[in-house]
Design a protein around this motif. Structure first.
Motif, PDB file in Angstrom:
ATOM      1  N   ALA A   1      27.310 -44.091 -16.787  1.00 48.51           N
ATOM      2  CA  ALA A   1      28.625 -44.057 -17.422  1.00 48.51           C
ATOM      3  C   ALA A   1      28.888 -42.690 -18.046  1.00 48.51           C
ATOM      4  CB  ALA A   1      28.733 -45.158 -18.471  1.00 48.51           C
ATOM      5  N   GLU A   2      27.869 -42.123 -18.662  1.00 45.74           N
ATOM      6  CA  GLU A   2      28.031 -40.788 -19.255  1.00 45.74           C
ATOM      7  C   GLU A   2      28.322 -39.745 -18.182  1.00 45.74           C
ATOM      8  OE1 GLU A   2      25.764 -37.544 -22.127  1.00 45.74           O
ATOM      9  OE2 GLU A   2      24.698 -39.352 -21.496  1.00 45.74           O
ATOM     10  N   THR A   3      27.597 -39.795 -17.083  1.00 47.43           N
ATOM     11  CA  THR A   3      27.826 -38.850 -15.987  1.00 47.43           C
ATOM     12  C   THR A   3      29.253 -38.964 -15.477  1.00 47.43           C
ATOM     13  OG1 THR A   3      25.503 -38.929 -15.323  1.00 47.43           O
ATOM     14  CG2 THR A   3      27.077 -38.193 -13.668  1.00 47.43           C
TER      15      THR A   3
ATOM     16  N   HIS B   1      28.922 -44.622 -24.197  1.00 45.09           N
ATOM     17  CA  HIS B   1      29.541 -44.305 -22.905  1.00 45.09           C
ATOM     18  C   HIS B   1      29.953 -45.561 -22.144  1.00 45.09           C
ATOM     19  CE1 HIS B   1      27.233 -40.658 -23.960  1.00 45.09           C
ATOM     20  NE2 HIS B   1      28.351 -40.093 -23.580  1.00 45.09           N
TER      21      HIS B   1
ATOM     22  N   ILE C   1      31.940 -40.179 -17.029  1.00 44.96           N
ATOM     23  CA  ILE C   1      32.919 -39.720 -18.034  1.00 44.96           C
ATOM     24  C   ILE C   1      32.947 -38.198 -18.114  1.00 44.96           C
ATOM     25  CG2 ILE C   1      33.396 -39.689 -20.520  1.00 44.96           C
ATOM     26  CD1 ILE C   1      32.157 -42.655 -20.383  1.00 44.96           C
ATOM     27  N   ARG C   2      31.776 -37.573 -18.084  1.00 43.85           N
ATOM     28  CA  ARG C   2      31.712 -36.105 -18.116  1.00 43.85           C
ATOM     29  C   ARG C   2      32.339 -35.509 -16.850  1.00 43.85           C
ATOM     30  NH1 ARG C   2      28.073 -33.501 -21.775  1.00 43.85           N
ATOM     31  NH2 ARG C   2      27.139 -34.992 -23.234  1.00 43.85           N
TER      32      ARG C   2
ATOM     33  N   VAL D   1      33.222 -46.493 -23.790  1.00 41.24           N
ATOM     34  CA  VAL D   1      34.302 -45.604 -23.340  1.00 41.24           C
ATOM     35  C   VAL D   1      34.786 -46.066 -21.969  1.00 41.24           C
ATOM     36  CG1 VAL D   1      34.871 -43.268 -22.572  1.00 41.24           C
ATOM     37  CG2 VAL D   1      33.600 -43.595 -24.693  1.00 41.24           C
ATOM     38  N   LEU D   2      33.853 -46.326 -21.062  1.00 33.25           N
ATOM     39  CA  LEU D   2      34.223 -46.812 -19.734  1.00 33.25           C
ATOM     40  C   LEU D   2      34.998 -48.119 -19.841  1.00 33.25           C
ATOM     41  CD1 LEU D   2      33.976 -46.606 -16.628  1.00 33.25           C
ATOM     42  CD2 LEU D   2      31.804 -47.843 -16.827  1.00 33.25           C
TER      43      LEU D   2
ATOM     44  N   GLU E   1      24.039 -46.793 -18.907  1.00 34.13           N
ATOM     45  CA  GLU E   1      24.569 -45.884 -19.925  1.00 34.13           C
ATOM     46  C   GLU E   1      24.558 -44.441 -19.419  1.00 34.13           C
ATOM     47  OE1 GLU E   1      26.147 -44.673 -23.687  1.00 34.13           O
ATOM     48  OE2 GLU E   1      26.124 -46.570 -22.572  1.00 34.13           O
ATOM     49  N   ARG E   2      23.478 -44.029 -18.758  1.00 39.85           N
ATOM     50  CA  ARG E   2      23.402 -42.674 -18.207  1.00 39.85           C
ATOM     51  C   ARG E   2      24.461 -42.468 -17.122  1.00 39.85           C
ATOM     52  NH1 ARG E   2      19.476 -38.656 -17.679  1.00 39.85           N
ATOM     53  NH2 ARG E   2      18.852 -39.341 -19.766  1.00 39.85           N
TER      54      ARG E   2
END
Length: 248
Positions: free
Chosen positions: A193-195, A109, A197-198, A112-113, A190-191
């Motif tokens: 970034a995932e939030t 993630h 992106i989602r 991805v960012l 990382e968490r």
């Protein structure tokens, strides 16, 4: 006298080895790439780092190598580090005494960012607010982190307030005061970034915190008592329960 009594910085080695092992648990690693380092002298120029070509799942406290960022013969050693590890970590430790612990990964993630045209992480929740005003984006990727590229990255981190380098088209590098501080921040980045992106994937408008609330929350994270230390303590306890060999 214990088996490892003649090895300096043993407690720090154990902490760093535990961070490598838990990075695998979280699937933030990549093949035998990526590196964590920890300064061992006040100037920050001597540091521990993972050995070249060793999978994170096999790192132990005693297998970490100690090198000197100011020693040009380092890459001639039989146990020389990976060239990009020497480039990136050596350049930062050489130039920035405040950068005590560095953790660089190509986690999914974060990468991805780092691949978006705008790679900034906005404060859309409590976790992402941790990085408000404390991140910098490298938008000028020029290839692998050998000497020239690494020196440019180090220059972006001169402000001690910056804890996170979002390496455009590459990954992320986290700075911490110690292993616990850096690893806690790495996992939260990382968490977060995932939030983010989602949230983008929903196609709905984002509820971004005001600058004032985001800064207040970032400061509250920084002042939160012993949170990072508790996190690392529990990771080591879980590894110990499994009989993991990280502390060897």
């Amino acid at each position: 006298m214990t088996l490892h009594a003649n090895i300096t910085n043993w407690a720090e080695r154990v902490d760093l080895a535990a961070a490598f092992r838990w990075t695998v648990k979280l699937n933030l690693h990549e093949a035998v790439a990526n590196h964590f380092s920890l300064a061992t002298n006040p100037e920050g120029t001597r540091f521990l780092i993972n050995p070249n070509g060793r999978h994170f799942a096999r790192i132990t406290a005693s297998s970490l190598i100690e090198i000197d960022a100011n020693d040009p013969s380092t890459m001639d050693r039989p146990d020389a580090p990976d060239p990009t590890a020497w480039g990136l970590h050596g350049s930062i430790h050489r130039a920035l005494p405040h950068a005590r612990c560095l953790m660089h990964v190509h986690s999914i993630h974060a990468t991805v960012l780092a691949s978006l045209a705008d790679s900034r992480l906005p404060p859309i929740d409590q976790n992402s607010a941790m990085f408000f005003g404390r991140q910098v984006v490298d938008a000028d990727y020029g290839g692998m982190a050998f000497a020239e590229e690494a020196a440019r990255c180090a220059d972006l981190l001169r402000d001690p307030k910056i804890t996170t380098l979002i390496m455009g088209n590459h990954g992320v590098l986290i700075i911490g005061q110690n292993v616990a501080d850096a690893f806690n921040r790495l996992t939260y980045f990382e968490r977060a970034a995932e939030t983010y992106i989602r949230a983008l994937q929903t196609g709905k408008p984002l509820r971004v915190l005001s600058d004032a609330v985001a800064e207040k929350t970032a400061q509250e994270w920084e002042a939160y008592p012993a949170f990072a230390e508790f996190h690392l303590r529990e990771i080591k306890a879980l590894l110990d329960e499994e009989g993991a060999s990280y502390a060897n």
